[in-house]
Structures are given as structure tokens and as C-alpha cells.
Write a protein that holds these residues in place. Sequence first.
Motif, PDB file in Angstrom:
ATOM      1  N   UNK A 298       0.853  -1.188   0.000  1.00  0.00           N
ATOM      2  CA  UNK A 298       0.000   0.000   0.000  1.00  0.00           C
ATOM      3  C   UNK A 298       0.887   1.234   0.000  1.00  0.00           C
ATOM      4  N   UNK A 299       0.622   2.152  -0.900  1.00  0.00           N
ATOM      5  CA  UNK A 299       1.432   3.362  -1.000  1.00  0.00           C
ATOM      6  C   UNK A 299       1.234   4.257   0.221  1.00  0.00           C
ATOM      7  N   UNK A 300       2.297   4.963   0.574  1.00  0.00           N
ATOM      8  CA  UNK A 300       2.233   5.927   1.663  1.00  0.00           C
ATOM      9  C   UNK A 300       1.942   7.320   1.096  1.00  0.00           C
ATOM     10  N   UNK A 301       1.772   8.282   1.981  1.00  0.00           N
ATOM     11  CA  UNK A 301       1.463   9.650   1.550  1.00  0.00           C
ATOM     12  C   UNK A 301       2.604  10.249   0.748  1.00  0.00           C
ATOM     13  N   UNK A 302       3.846   9.941   1.112  1.00  0.00           N
ATOM     14  CA  UNK A 302       4.992  10.494   0.394  1.00  0.00           C
ATOM     15  C   UNK A 302       5.124   9.921  -1.016  1.00  0.00           C
ATOM     16  N   UNK A 303       4.603   8.735  -1.251  1.00  0.00           N
ATOM     17  CA  UNK A 303       4.704   8.109  -2.570  1.00  0.00           C
ATOM     18  C   UNK A 303       3.619   8.581  -3.545  1.00  0.00           C
ATOM     19  N   UNK A 304       2.619   9.290  -3.075  1.00  0.00           N
ATOM     20  CA  UNK A 304       1.541   9.783  -3.934  1.00  0.00           C
ATOM     21  C   UNK A 304       1.970  11.103  -4.547  1.00  0.00           C
ATOM     22  N   UNK A 305       1.874  11.201  -5.865  1.00  0.00           N
ATOM     23  CA  UNK A 305       2.278  12.419  -6.563  1.00  0.00           C
ATOM     24  C   UNK A 305       1.309  13.545  -6.235  1.00  0.00           C
ATOM     25  N   UNK A 306       1.828  14.779  -6.092  1.00  0.00           N
ATOM     26  CA  UNK A 306       0.922  15.891  -5.742  1.00  0.00           C
ATOM     27  C   UNK A 306      -0.159  16.162  -6.781  1.00  0.00           C
ATOM     28  N   UNK A 307       0.137  15.889  -8.060  1.00  0.00           N
ATOM     29  CA  UNK A 307      -0.837  16.164  -9.122  1.00  0.00           C
ATOM     30  C   UNK A 307      -1.771  14.992  -9.394  1.00  0.00           C
ATOM     31  N   UNK A 308      -1.656  13.899  -8.646  1.00  0.00           N
ATOM     32  CA  UNK A 308      -2.511  12.732  -8.880  1.00  0.00           C
ATOM     33  C   UNK A 308      -3.931  12.993  -8.390  1.00  0.00           C
ATOM     34  N   UNK A 309      -4.907  12.577  -9.186  1.00  0.00           N
ATOM     35  CA  UNK A 309      -6.315  12.758  -8.828  1.00  0.00           C
ATOM     36  C   UNK A 309      -6.682  11.755  -7.747  1.00  0.00           C
TER      37      UNK A 309
END
Length: 398
Positions: A298-309
Motif C-alpha cells: 500500500x502506497x504511503x502519503x509520500x509516494x503519492x504524486x501531488x498532481x494525482x487525482x
Amino acid sequence: KAENLWKSVTTVSNPGKRRGRGRGAGSKTVKDLNKGQTMGVGKVNMVWPGLNAPIVKGNEVVRRTALPEDKEYVEKLIRFRNEMDVYRKVRISPLERGWSGKSLLGRWYGPPDPVDGEPLTGFNTKLVVMKFGMTMDGNKGKVRRVRVAAITGNKKGCVGYGSAVGGDFRAVTKKAVNRAAQNLMFYDIHDGHTVTHDFFSQCEYTKVFVHKKPPGFGIVAHRAIKAVCDCIGIKDIYVKTEGANKNYENVIRAFMLGLARQKTYQQLADEKNLHLVEFRQERDYLPVVVASPSSGKVRTTSEIHPDEVMDFHMHLFDGQVRVQKSPKVPAYTRSEGYYKYLKNWHYQRSRQQVRVYLKAKYGEVISFLNIQEKEERERHRARSAQQHSSEERIASEQ
């Protein structure tokens, strides 16, 4: 004399006849003895290919065969002719009525024909399109044409759509119903009453925004989509259509295309590598994890791109947003009389809410002046009690 008086009352005068009055007075209606009779059907029944039966049915050629004798044929024919003079208004149950009046659109038409001798049990059909028009032919001139579209289903997730064009309405309708039975597809019904998730779909200039709803909500949608839901077995759904919503065929295609593109909870979780959490009103919006990534990571918050919907509805609607129309302001709100009405109504605005608030807080309906007076009296009483206690303490010390 009496006959002349009755004649003057019951007949039409000569000037009235010249004006066209009383054309049907005294004339007897002629019965059409051809009504009630069908070509090739009589006391001795026969199957005549091309007359009262199709020449080819499915993959087989229909042959002339004898049917059992109908002994009540003459009695039925006489009874039908006797009822020709009696006008009876046909009443249809409110649950069986179509979209408008006695039209076949939106009404249950019946099951399609058997396929290879096997009847389609549990299936029923609704007609959704019925257009009449004229085409020019080199030999016949203007030729009448009709286009019919039908939806058939078993209310358990199996539904089909078919259309046909021709000159004879009955033949075209039958062909459309049978084509719908040949194009059957199965769609998942979530919890037996709604769609799996919200989705967006489009067919040419017709856009469809579908929203999943809880049990008891009902079907709030375009009437063509409502016919599809009745055939497929969906009971609770909200659908907003935009664009060319008068093209019923594109509306149906867009909705059925969206149903076919639905994703399971596991597919949605694998796309984002995140937990899929569901909130339901009947569970007091308690978060429940319905799916997790199959990879286990499961991805963490840091791994989520800022521009991802990350908005769930934006992800399901492919970035499309419904048009938010501003509410229409009535014309009378710009009149002088409306301003006078607001002045007279302003002083009693929220009166009921204030009464409830006062009863809940003070136990009675009282004015704010009485409230201020009570509060001042209580403050004065507390101040005097404090002063009196301090004087007693000083006197005791002395």
C-alpha cells in the motif's frame, strides 16, 4: 298533431339540413363483416406459409400443416359482431401504462420468440423507440417507414437491445424484439438492487452520470434508462443525462456501455495501490475496507504524486464534472411589490424556530426584555448577597 310536434322536436328542419346538421340522424350504422376474421383462420384451421405464418422461421422453412378444429369460432365471431355497436372505453392499470396514454412506448410488450425451440422463460420486453417517417421510392413514390427499438431482459442482470426498420409495424416490432433477444449481455447488480459504483459514460453527444443509491431510493433517471433498469433488475439509481438526451438510442447505448465498463472493488484498489474504504448511511458512515491491493503493498502519503487525482468520483468519472446550473431567479423578485412583501415578512422571520428555542431554554415563550430583566435581577441579588456576607464577616472579626 302529436306526431307533428314530436317530429319538430326530434328531427332537423329544412334550413338546418341545408347547413349540414343532422347528417347522421336516423341512419343505421353498417357493420363490417370482415372485422374479426383473419386470412387463413376459420372453422378449419390451417398453417399457410406466407398467409397467416412466416415462410421461414429461424433456420427452418415453415410447412403447411393442419391445426385442431375450432368449434367455438362461429360463436366468437357472432359475439364480436354484436359488440361492434357498443363502445367501451379501454382502461389500463396505472402500473401497466406507458409513457403517454395508450402508446406502446414504456409498456411491457411480452417475451421474444423461442430460439431453436427453447422458450426464453422469465424474459419480458419494453419498446423504447417508435418513429414513423416517409421515404421516396422510384416506383412506389412515398413509402411509409417505421423504426422500432426494444429492450428485453429477465430482471436478473441479463438484458439485450435491438432495433429494426421496415414498412409493416407489427413485423418490424417483432423483428426488433427478436434482435434484442439475440444481443443479450449480463451485467452485475450490486447487492441485488443497484450498480457497483458511480460511473460516467458517453455516446457521441450524449453524456450520462450514474450514481449508486441505497435501498428504497427508487429509479430517478431518463425514461429510456428507467426502461433498461426495469428489464435488467436495477431498483435504486440516480442518473443525470446531459447533451443530446432526446436521442433515446444514444442514451441507452451510453448507459449500457457504462454498465459494461464497471470495475470490481479489487480492480479499483489495484489501480491506485490503496485501500478502498466504503462509507454507508445505514452503518452511521463507519469506514469499512472493502478491498486492498492484491500485491499487498500500500502506497504511503509520500509516494503519492501531488498532481494525482485522489477524488474518488473524479477518478470514476474520468475527470468529467456535471454541469452545475445556477438556480433560476423568478421575475417577480425584481418587482416593487416583492420588496414590500419582504418588509412585512421580515419581522416574523424565524418566529417558529425562536419559539422552540425559548421553550427549550427557559421553559416558556418570553420576550428578550423579560430575559434581560431576570438576568439583571439575578445579578443584583447575587451582588447584594455577596455584599451582605462580606459585611457579616467584617462584623465578626471586630
